[in-house]
Scaffold this motif. Structure first.
Motif, PDB file in Angstrom:
ATOM      1  N   ASP A   1      41.297  27.880  39.066  1.00  0.00           N
ATOM      2  CA  ASP A   1      40.492  28.903  38.392  1.00  0.00           C
ATOM      3  C   ASP A   1      40.707  30.278  39.011  1.00  0.00           C
ATOM      4  O   ASP A   1      40.831  31.285  38.304  1.00  0.00           O
ATOM      5  N   LEU A   2      40.751  30.340  40.330  1.00  0.00           N
ATOM      6  CA  LEU A   2      40.931  31.628  41.012  1.00  0.00           C
ATOM      7  C   LEU A   2      42.317  32.201  40.754  1.00  0.00           C
ATOM      8  O   LEU A   2      42.476  33.428  40.627  1.00  0.00           O
ATOM      9  N   ALA A   3      43.316  31.345  40.662  1.00  0.00           N
ATOM     10  CA  ALA A   3      44.666  31.822  40.361  1.00  0.00           C
ATOM     11  C   ALA A   3      44.708  32.454  38.971  1.00  0.00           C
ATOM     12  O   ALA A   3      45.346  33.499  38.763  1.00  0.00           O
ATOM     13  N   ARG A   4      44.028  31.844  38.012  1.00  0.00           N
ATOM     14  CA  ARG A   4      43.976  32.389  36.658  1.00  0.00           C
ATOM     15  C   ARG A   4      43.213  33.713  36.643  1.00  0.00           C
ATOM     16  O   ARG A   4      43.592  34.655  35.942  1.00  0.00           O
ATOM     17  N   LEU A   5      42.142  33.781  37.405  1.00  0.00           N
ATOM     18  CA  LEU A   5      41.372  35.021  37.482  1.00  0.00           C
ATOM     19  C   LEU A   5      42.210  36.153  38.070  1.00  0.00           C
ATOM     20  O   LEU A   5      42.234  37.272  37.544  1.00  0.00           O
ATOM     21  N   ARG A   6      42.897  35.865  39.159  1.00  0.00           N
ATOM     22  CA  ARG A   6      43.732  36.901  39.795  1.00  0.00           C
ATOM     23  C   ARG A   6      44.836  37.368  38.845  1.00  0.00           C
ATOM     24  O   ARG A   6      45.206  38.553  38.853  1.00  0.00           O
ATOM     25  N   LYS A   7      45.370  36.457  38.050  1.00  0.00           N
ATOM     26  CA  LYS A   7      46.414  36.828  37.102  1.00  0.00           C
ATOM     27  C   LYS A   7      45.863  37.797  36.061  1.00  0.00           C
ATOM     28  O   LYS A   7      46.510  38.803  35.724  1.00  0.00           O
ATOM     29  N   LEU A   8      44.667  37.535  35.566  1.00  0.00           N
ATOM     30  CA  LEU A   8      44.047  38.426  34.591  1.00  0.00           C
ATOM     31  C   LEU A   8      43.750  39.792  35.189  1.00  0.00           C
ATOM     32  O   LEU A   8      44.012  40.825  34.568  1.00  0.00           O
ATOM     33  N   LEU A   9      43.213  39.788  36.395  1.00  0.00           N
ATOM     34  CA  LEU A   9      42.823  41.047  37.020  1.00  0.00           C
ATOM     35  C   LEU A   9      44.020  41.809  37.586  1.00  0.00           C
ATOM     36  O   LEU A   9      43.893  42.987  37.924  1.00  0.00           O
ATOM     37  N   GLY A  10      45.167  41.153  37.691  1.00  0.00           N
ATOM     38  CA  GLY A  10      46.357  41.808  38.219  1.00  0.00           C
ATOM     39  C   GLY A  10      47.221  42.468  37.160  1.00  0.00           C
ATOM     40  O   GLY A  10      48.270  43.041  37.478  1.00  0.00           O
ATOM     41  N   ARG A  11      46.805  42.397  35.906  1.00  0.00           N
ATOM     42  CA  ARG A  11      47.594  43.011  34.850  1.00  0.00           C
ATOM     43  C   ARG A  11      47.661  44.533  35.013  1.00  0.00           C
ATOM     44  O   ARG A  11      46.723  45.140  35.536  1.00  0.00           O
ATOM     45  N   ARG A  12      48.731  45.110  34.529  1.00  0.00           N
ATOM     46  CA  ARG A  12      48.926  46.554  34.652  1.00  0.00           C
ATOM     47  C   ARG A  12      48.316  47.246  33.437  1.00  0.00           C
ATOM     48  O   ARG A  12      49.014  47.662  32.507  1.00  0.00           O
ATOM     49  N   THR A  13      47.009  47.347  33.456  1.00  0.00           N
ATOM     50  CA  THR A  13      46.275  48.017  32.392  1.00  0.00           C
ATOM     51  C   THR A  13      44.988  48.573  32.987  1.00  0.00           C
ATOM     52  O   THR A  13      44.784  48.502  34.198  1.00  0.00           O
ATOM     53  N   SER A  14      44.122  49.120  32.164  1.00  0.00           N
ATOM     54  CA  SER A  14      42.905  49.753  32.678  1.00  0.00           C
ATOM     55  C   SER A  14      41.975  48.728  33.313  1.00  0.00           C
ATOM     56  O   SER A  14      42.016  47.532  32.991  1.00  0.00           O
ATOM     57  N   ALA A  15      41.129  49.202  34.216  1.00  0.00           N
ATOM     58  CA  ALA A  15      40.141  48.319  34.842  1.00  0.00           C
ATOM     59  C   ALA A  15      39.212  47.739  33.790  1.00  0.00           C
ATOM     60  O   ALA A  15      38.828  46.565  33.874  1.00  0.00           O
TER      61      ALA A  15
ATOM     62  N   ARG B   1      31.769  32.979  45.603  1.00  0.00           N
ATOM     63  CA  ARG B   1      31.935  34.183  46.413  1.00  0.00           C
ATOM     64  C   ARG B   1      33.196  34.951  46.034  1.00  0.00           C
ATOM     65  O   ARG B   1      33.180  36.184  45.877  1.00  0.00           O
ATOM     66  N   GLN B   2      34.285  34.236  45.850  1.00  0.00           N
ATOM     67  CA  GLN B   2      35.552  34.895  45.517  1.00  0.00           C
ATOM     68  C   GLN B   2      35.541  35.460  44.102  1.00  0.00           C
ATOM     69  O   GLN B   2      36.114  36.524  43.845  1.00  0.00           O
ATOM     70  N   TRP B   3      34.913  34.748  43.162  1.00  0.00           N
ATOM     71  CA  TRP B   3      34.794  35.263  41.796  1.00  0.00           C
ATOM     72  C   TRP B   3      34.014  36.579  41.792  1.00  0.00           C
ATOM     73  O   TRP B   3      34.445  37.575  41.209  1.00  0.00           O
ATOM     74  N   LYS B   4      32.853  36.593  42.457  1.00  0.00           N
ATOM     75  CA  LYS B   4      32.032  37.807  42.497  1.00  0.00           C
ATOM     76  C   LYS B   4      32.770  38.952  43.188  1.00  0.00           C
ATOM     77  O   LYS B   4      32.679  40.117  42.766  1.00  0.00           O
ATOM     78  N   ALA B   5      33.500  38.642  44.253  1.00  0.00           N
ATOM     79  CA  ALA B   5      34.247  39.678  44.970  1.00  0.00           C
ATOM     80  C   ALA B   5      35.322  40.289  44.089  1.00  0.00           C
ATOM     81  O   ALA B   5      35.531  41.514  44.098  1.00  0.00           O
ATOM     82  N   ALA B   6      36.009  39.460  43.301  1.00  0.00           N
ATOM     83  CA  ALA B   6      37.069  39.962  42.424  1.00  0.00           C
ATOM     84  C   ALA B   6      36.499  40.853  41.335  1.00  0.00           C
ATOM     85  O   ALA B   6      37.055  41.918  41.018  1.00  0.00           O
ATOM     86  N   ILE B   7      35.375  40.452  40.739  1.00  0.00           N
ATOM     87  CA  ILE B   7      34.735  41.259  39.702  1.00  0.00           C
ATOM     88  C   ILE B   7      34.194  42.557  40.294  1.00  0.00           C
ATOM     89  O   ILE B   7      34.329  43.631  39.691  1.00  0.00           O
ATOM     90  N   THR B   8      33.603  42.467  41.471  1.00  0.00           N
ATOM     91  CA  THR B   8      33.097  43.666  42.141  1.00  0.00           C
ATOM     92  C   THR B   8      34.216  44.664  42.379  1.00  0.00           C
ATOM     93  O   THR B   8      34.064  45.874  42.150  1.00  0.00           O
ATOM     94  N   GLU B   9      35.358  44.169  42.813  1.00  0.00           N
ATOM     95  CA  GLU B   9      36.493  45.043  43.124  1.00  0.00           C
ATOM     96  C   GLU B   9      36.999  45.787  41.889  1.00  0.00           C
ATOM     97  O   GLU B   9      37.261  46.996  41.951  1.00  0.00           O
TER      98      GLU B   9
END
Length: 206
Positions: free
Chosen positions: A69-83, A128-136
């Motif tokens: 799940d975290l790998a999929r989340l990081r992939k989504l948040l790592g895209r080169r587009t707007s926050a 914890r990691q999900w919330k940290a990624a969204i916070t970032e």
């Protein structure tokens, strides 16, 4: 037909995937080593060779699911587009109306974690990691002037609490909330947390 000989890593992954499927189908309390072995057509001894107890197998299965799940989340948040686009994509994927799988698994995990310290550590770490990624990504959008949010950490907690709660309602009580209504609430909550009108949110991510 003879089974293909797998490496140790491949065999462990096969067992973990089977364990996840059995937990989703039977629940943590009811699942047995024999269920996992039977699903793959292998012996109980083989499962116990890799995971010496049911408790260790279950903890490893949840760890495996969390890492996926975290790998999929990081992939989504790592895209080169707007926050904003990345944030909405991640929230929509994670929501029970999206493409994220395994809500039944995680609801089982939350319940079992009340009694199993190993599972509590896994579920807490994922949370914890999900919330940290969204916070970032929220903080990144604020810094870039895309939207306003005075408390990214609080916003991430409120958003995930809503998503988790909707997942419980939609998984445990079929028909309690429609997919359309749930998605509407998620979009409204996201827009509110970012200081945007819902229409402005929709327009910004087209």
């Amino acid at each position: 037909m003879a089974r293909v000989r797998l490496s140790v890593a491949e065999r462990r992954e096969e067992l973990l995937r089977a364990a996840i499927e059995q937990i989703e189908a039977r629940g943590v309390a009811a699942v047995r080593i024999a269920d996992v072995a039977s699903a793959l057509g292998v012996s109980n001894a083989l499962v116990l060779y890799h995971f010496s107890t049911k408790e260790k197998l279950v903890a490893a299965a949840f760890t495996y699911a969390a890492e996926d799940d975290l790998a999929r989340l990081r992939k989504l948040l790592g895209r080169r587009t707007s926050a904003l686009r990345r944030l909405r994509a991640a929230v929509r994927w994670y929501a029970p109306t999206g493409q994220a799988k395994g809500w039944r698994l995680w609801i089982e995990g939350w319940a079992a974690a009340l009694r199993e310290p190993a599972l509590q550590e896994v579920t807490r770490g994922l949370d914890r990691q999900w919330k940290a990624a969204i916070t970032e990504v929220i903080a990144e959008g604020v810094a870039g002037g895309e939207f306003e949010c005075p408390d990214p950490t609080g916003a991430a907690l409120r958003l995930t609490a809503l998503l988790d709660g909707l997942a419980v309602q939609m998984t445990a009580y079929t028909g309690a909330v429609s997919r359309a209504r749930a998605q509407e609430w998620v979009d409204e909550a996201l827009a509110r947390e970012l200081g945007l009108a819902r229409e402005a949110l929709a327009a910004a991510v087209r």
